[in-house]
Scaffold this active site. Structure first.
Site, PDB file in Angstrom:
ATOM      1  N   PRO A  81      -1.279   5.398   4.207  1.00  0.00           N
ATOM      2  CG  PRO A  81      -3.000   6.508   3.069  1.00  0.00           C
ATOM      3  CD  PRO A  81      -2.695   5.235   3.820  1.00  0.00           C
ATOM      4  CB  CYS A  82       3.285   8.204   5.732  1.00  0.00           C
ATOM      5  SG  CYS A  82       3.962   9.121   4.310  1.00  0.00           S
TER       6      CYS A  82
END
Length: 303
Positions: A81-82
């Site tokens: 996840p960014c």
């Protein structure tokens, strides 16, 4: 053409399993594909396209007993996840963010595989470009420097991403010069007009923008991209309203889900099992650009 046959692949944060699309495009065959994913819609799309995928649950719950039972892993892939490290987010916590610190779960599993399962495992991790300090930390933990590739080389969207890998793939993908007009599916899809747009619109290099609210600036929902240009990075949230297309004059339209799939190099109707158009497009935005990853996977072939 010679190929390397991969027995087992482990995909963390698998999403809609674009890695399997990329493997097909690269001509890589494999026996078993294990996926860690918790989003139900993503799993539904994957099962619809790749019913033999074995889902193994939450990445944080994958321990040595689970990995050991999978057998020898030849390839480890993932896109952690960014949200916490994206430079487009204000007040970001970087790797202290509970979502983005899942990067360390990838590292934990990769390192365990190298030490206990397969010292020659090939790996690939994708993420957005963080600030300099965070990037240095990620490079150190991955044991290699990231390569930046913009999806615009193989797609009609501008999408810069970093890739950490020990797969040698040579040069960057060749620029195909793809524009939005090249991936159009239906130019009559959800066409709209609004006099308020015409009263405030201005033309920029990449899109038409407007300011109906009078805020003095236009948000991402207040723009439409030129047919002979390229789209923004396909977003995960509110995808339909953020990917409008300018038809000329006073006409605009929304992007069709199939067009969003094409911008990620996915087969038409890859996500069609999901009935909500906006959810379909959001799942694509949360995934990879298949041809970028396929280009790197071609490095797995025997020379």
């Amino acid at each position: 053409m010679n190929r390397r046959y991969l027995m087992r692949i482990l995909s963390l944060f698998d999403g809609i399993s674009v890695a399997q699309v990329a493997l097909e495009k690269a001509g890589i065959t494999y026996n078993e594909y294990f996926a860690s994913e918790i989003n139900k819609d993503s799993i539904t799309v994957t099962k619809d396209n790749y019913p033999n995928t074995v889902h193994i649950g939450d990445v944080t719950k994958i321990d040595k007993s689970i990995i050991s039972n999978l057998g020898k892993i030849d390839l480890l892939v993932g896109g952690s996840p960014c949200q916490g490290i994206s430079r487009s987010k204000n007040g970001r916590l970087n790797l202290d963010d509970p979502r983005s610190k899942l990067f360390f779960e990838y590292v934990r599993i990769r390192d365990w595989i190298i030490k206990n399962n397969n010292p020659d495992v090939k790996f690939l991790l994708e993420n957005v470009k963080p600030n300099k300090e965070t990037l240095e930390i990620m490079n150190e933990h991955m044991g290699c420097e990231a390569t930046e590739i913009d999806s615009v080389l193989v797609s009609a969207q501008r999408r810069k991403r970093l890739y950490w890998t020990n797969i040698y793939f040579g040069d960057l993908p060749e620029d195909k010069g793809i524009k939005i007009k090249d991936i159009v599916y239906d130019n009559t899809y959800k066409v709209f007009q609004d006099e308020r747009i015409e009263n405030t619109k201005t033309f920029t290099k990449n899109y038409v923008k407007w300011d109906i609210s009078g805020k003095g600036y236009g948000s991402q929902q207040d723009r439409a991209y030129y047919l002979d240009g390229t789209m923004c990075t396909i977003p995960k949230q509110q995808t339909e309203s953020k990917t409008s297309i300018y038809l000329g004059g006073d006409k605009y339209r929304r992007s069709h889900p199939i067009e969003i799939e094409r911008m990620q190099n996915l087969p038409d109707n890859y996500t069609s099992i999901i009935k909500s158009p906006n959810k379909r497009m959001g799942l694509c935005g949360d995934g990879w650009t298949a041809d970028v990853v396929a280009h790197m996977f071609k490095g797995l072939k025997v020379k």
